[in-house]
Design a protein around this motif. Sequence first.
Motif, PDB file in Angstrom:
ATOM      1  N   MET A 125     113.007  52.002  35.875  1.00 15.55           N
ATOM      2  CA  MET A 125     112.010  51.327  35.048  1.00 15.55           C
ATOM      3  C   MET A 125     112.526  50.018  34.473  1.00 15.55           C
ATOM      4  O   MET A 125     111.905  49.451  33.586  1.00 15.55           O
ATOM      5  CB  MET A 125     111.537  52.253  33.914  1.00 15.55           C
ATOM      6  N   GLY A 126     113.680  49.543  34.899  1.00 16.40           N
ATOM      7  CA  GLY A 126     114.114  48.224  34.479  1.00 16.40           C
ATOM      8  C   GLY A 126     115.466  48.151  33.811  1.00 16.40           C
ATOM      9  O   GLY A 126     116.100  47.106  33.824  1.00 16.40           O
ATOM     10  N   PHE A 127     115.931  49.260  33.210  1.00 19.02           N
ATOM     11  CA  PHE A 127     117.222  49.185  32.553  1.00 19.02           C
ATOM     12  C   PHE A 127     118.375  49.210  33.558  1.00 19.02           C
ATOM     13  O   PHE A 127     119.438  48.675  33.291  1.00 19.02           O
ATOM     14  CB  PHE A 127     117.383  50.321  31.545  1.00 19.02           C
ATOM     15  N   CYS A 128     118.180  49.882  34.685  1.00 16.32           N
ATOM     16  CA  CYS A 128     119.274  50.039  35.647  1.00 16.32           C
ATOM     17  C   CYS A 128     118.769  49.739  37.047  1.00 16.32           C
ATOM     18  O   CYS A 128     117.703  50.189  37.440  1.00 16.32           O
ATOM     19  CB  CYS A 128     119.796  51.465  35.642  1.00 16.32           C
ATOM     20  N   LEU A 129     119.546  48.978  37.806  1.00 18.18           N
ATOM     21  CA  LEU A 129     119.183  48.712  39.197  1.00 18.18           C
ATOM     22  C   LEU A 129     119.623  49.866  40.091  1.00 18.18           C
ATOM     23  O   LEU A 129     118.937  50.233  41.034  1.00 18.18           O
ATOM     24  CB  LEU A 129     119.821  47.410  39.671  1.00 18.18           C
ATOM     25  N   VAL A 130     120.793  50.416  39.790  1.00 20.77           N
ATOM     26  CA  VAL A 130     121.333  51.535  40.566  1.00 20.77           C
ATOM     27  C   VAL A 130     121.668  52.652  39.580  1.00 20.77           C
ATOM     28  O   VAL A 130     122.260  52.398  38.532  1.00 20.77           O
ATOM     29  CB  VAL A 130     122.613  51.108  41.323  1.00 20.77           C
ATOM     30  N   ASN A 131     121.259  53.868  39.900  1.00 23.14           N
ATOM     31  CA  ASN A 131     121.605  54.995  39.035  1.00 23.14           C
ATOM     32  C   ASN A 131     123.012  55.471  39.403  1.00 23.14           C
ATOM     33  O   ASN A 131     123.208  56.320  40.268  1.00 23.14           O
ATOM     34  CB  ASN A 131     120.578  56.115  39.201  1.00 23.14           C
ATOM     35  N   ASN A 132     124.004  54.902  38.719  1.00 20.87           N
ATOM     36  CA  ASN A 132     125.403  55.134  39.089  1.00 20.87           C
ATOM     37  C   ASN A 132     125.789  56.607  39.067  1.00 20.87           C
ATOM     38  O   ASN A 132     126.505  57.081  39.948  1.00 20.87           O
ATOM     39  CB  ASN A 132     126.317  54.356  38.141  1.00 20.87           C
ATOM     40  N   VAL A 133     125.311  57.313  38.047  1.00 22.58           N
ATOM     41  CA  VAL A 133     125.752  58.704  37.933  1.00 22.58           C
ATOM     42  C   VAL A 133     125.118  59.571  39.020  1.00 22.58           C
ATOM     43  O   VAL A 133     125.755  60.512  39.523  1.00 22.58           O
ATOM     44  CB  VAL A 133     125.488  59.236  36.496  1.00 22.58           C
ATOM     45  N   ALA A 134     123.897  59.239  39.421  1.00 23.47           N
ATOM     46  CA  ALA A 134     123.254  59.991  40.506  1.00 23.47           C
ATOM     47  C   ALA A 134     123.958  59.719  41.833  1.00 23.47           C
ATOM     48  O   ALA A 134     124.203  60.638  42.629  1.00 23.47           O
ATOM     49  CB  ALA A 134     121.768  59.616  40.597  1.00 23.47           C
ATOM     50  N   VAL A 135     124.325  58.462  42.066  1.00 22.19           N
ATOM     51  CA  VAL A 135     125.063  58.116  43.285  1.00 22.19           C
ATOM     52  C   VAL A 135     126.416  58.825  43.294  1.00 22.19           C
ATOM     53  O   VAL A 135     126.843  59.379  44.318  1.00 22.19           O
ATOM     54  CB  VAL A 135     125.248  56.590  43.399  1.00 22.19           C
ATOM     55  N   ALA A 136     127.077  58.857  42.133  1.00 22.30           N
ATOM     56  CA  ALA A 136     128.381  59.522  42.036  1.00 22.30           C
ATOM     57  C   ALA A 136     128.254  61.014  42.361  1.00 22.30           C
ATOM     58  O   ALA A 136     129.085  61.581  43.080  1.00 22.30           O
ATOM     59  CB  ALA A 136     128.968  59.324  40.638  1.00 22.30           C
ATOM     60  N   ALA A 137     127.209  61.646  41.838  1.00 20.70           N
ATOM     61  CA  ALA A 137     127.013  63.080  42.086  1.00 20.70           C
ATOM     62  C   ALA A 137     126.804  63.347  43.569  1.00 20.70           C
ATOM     63  O   ALA A 137     127.433  64.239  44.156  1.00 20.70           O
ATOM     64  CB  ALA A 137     125.821  63.593  41.278  1.00 20.70           C
ATOM     65  N   ARG A 138     125.943  62.568  44.188  1.00 24.62           N
ATOM     66  CA  ARG A 138     125.674  62.775  45.621  1.00 24.62           C
ATOM     67  C   ARG A 138     126.913  62.458  46.465  1.00 24.62           C
ATOM     68  O   ARG A 138     127.184  63.130  47.469  1.00 24.62           O
ATOM     69  CB  ARG A 138     124.500  61.905  46.064  1.00 24.62           C
ATOM     70  N   HIS A 139     127.670  61.445  46.065  1.00 23.38           N
ATOM     71  CA  HIS A 139     128.905  61.110  46.785  1.00 23.38           C
ATOM     72  C   HIS A 139     129.899  62.268  46.702  1.00 23.38           C
ATOM     73  O   HIS A 139     130.499  62.648  47.717  1.00 23.38           O
ATOM     74  CB  HIS A 139     129.533  59.844  46.208  1.00 23.38           C
ATOM     75  N   MET A 140     130.053  62.833  45.516  1.00 24.27           N
ATOM     76  CA  MET A 140     131.014  63.927  45.358  1.00 24.27           C
ATOM     77  C   MET A 140     130.586  65.149  46.160  1.00 24.27           C
ATOM     78  O   MET A 140     131.429  65.882  46.682  1.00 24.27           O
ATOM     79  CB  MET A 140     131.173  64.286  43.876  1.00 24.27           C
ATOM     80  N   GLN A 141     129.281  65.349  46.291  1.00 20.92           N
ATOM     81  CA  GLN A 141     128.809  66.480  47.099  1.00 20.92           C
ATOM     82  C   GLN A 141     128.992  66.228  48.591  1.00 20.92           C
ATOM     83  O   GLN A 141     129.470  67.090  49.327  1.00 20.92           O
ATOM     84  CB  GLN A 141     127.322  66.761  46.790  1.00 20.92           C
ATOM     85  N   SER A 142     128.652  65.023  49.049  1.00 24.25           N
ATOM     86  CA  SER A 142     128.662  64.782  50.501  1.00 24.25           C
ATOM     87  C   SER A 142     130.041  64.408  51.026  1.00 24.25           C
ATOM     88  O   SER A 142     130.383  64.730  52.166  1.00 24.25           O
ATOM     89  CB  SER A 142     127.647  63.690  50.863  1.00 24.25           C
ATOM     90  N   GLU A 143     130.863  63.755  50.200  1.00 24.30           N
ATOM     91  CA  GLU A 143     132.158  63.260  50.696  1.00 24.30           C
ATOM     92  C   GLU A 143     133.354  64.059  50.188  1.00 24.30           C
ATOM     93  O   GLU A 143     134.425  64.005  50.783  1.00 24.30           O
ATOM     94  CB  GLU A 143     132.351  61.794  50.283  1.00 24.30           C
ATOM     95  N   GLN A 144     133.198  64.748  49.064  1.00 24.46           N
ATOM     96  CA  GLN A 144     134.349  65.426  48.449  1.00 24.46           C
ATOM     97  C   GLN A 144     134.193  66.944  48.382  1.00 24.46           C
ATOM     98  O   GLN A 144     135.059  67.627  47.836  1.00 24.46           O
ATOM     99  CB  GLN A 144     134.582  64.882  47.024  1.00 24.46           C
ATOM    100  N   GLY A 145     133.090  67.442  48.923  1.00 30.06           N
ATOM    101  CA  GLY A 145     132.927  68.895  49.007  1.00 30.06           C
ATOM    102  C   GLY A 145     132.690  69.599  47.678  1.00 30.06           C
ATOM    103  O   GLY A 145     132.849  70.814  47.586  1.00 30.06           O
ATOM    104  N   VAL A 146     132.312  68.852  46.666  1.00 29.03           N
ATOM    105  CA  VAL A 146     131.981  69.475  45.383  1.00 29.03           C
ATOM    106  C   VAL A 146     130.545  69.994  45.476  1.00 29.03           C
ATOM    107  O   VAL A 146     129.654  69.281  45.934  1.00 29.03           O
ATOM    108  CB  VAL A 146     132.109  68.458  44.232  1.00 29.03           C
ATOM    109  N   GLU A 147     130.343  71.249  45.070  1.00 27.95           N
ATOM    110  CA  GLU A 147     129.002  71.815  45.218  1.00 27.95           C
ATOM    111  C   GLU A 147     128.180  71.751  43.929  1.00 27.95           C
ATOM    112  O   GLU A 147     127.045  71.306  43.937  1.00 27.95           O
ATOM    113  CB  GLU A 147     129.101  73.256  45.720  1.00 27.95           C
TER     114      GLU A 147
END
Length: 178
Positions: A1-23
């Motif tokens: 809605m304008g405060f953030c261009l990229v949701n950093n914490v959401a990207v971090a969560a998905r990265h940790m799941q897909s690349e680091q095997g964290v469930e």
Amino acid sequence: MGFCLVNNVAVAARHMQSEQGVERIAIVDFDVHHGNGTQDAFLGDDSVLYASLHQSGIYPGTGRVGEGGSTTVNVPLQAGSGDEEWIDAFARHVEPAVVRFEPELVLVSAGFDAHEDEDLYLVDIRVTDAGFRELAKRCAGLAPRIGVVLEGGYNLGTLSRLVSAALEGFGQESATAG
Ligand SMILES: [Zn+2]
């Protein structure tokens, strides 16, 4: 809605799941505004818990109790709340939910705009430096691993000091949880 261009914490969560095997990941959000985008990103996904403390009735207008899904915890607080209310709400609503969820990793949306010297429009929460240190310490006690993303905090005269206070807290595990 304008405060953030990229949701950093959401990207971090998905990265940790897909690349680091964290469930199982818990996202703890103590920015004064509700994280509507983060809530939406993981709606219907029970591998990620989203828990938010925020001021009721301000931007973006979401985050009511019961909103979201089975892994959403919204804790709106009234204008004028301070350390006592924030830490009590964290202890009563966020900690038990995260402990029950048993995350391998906690990611923190660390916003500092709930500080007593924040002057952003309509924001009226009065957490102190010591309050942020305590919230950070409690976050660190919730899982074996923690990652932190800087979110809001618009008073540049206090922000660096608050980040330092929180980093002290993140470095200490709470004796009461985990
Ligand atoms: Zn904010």
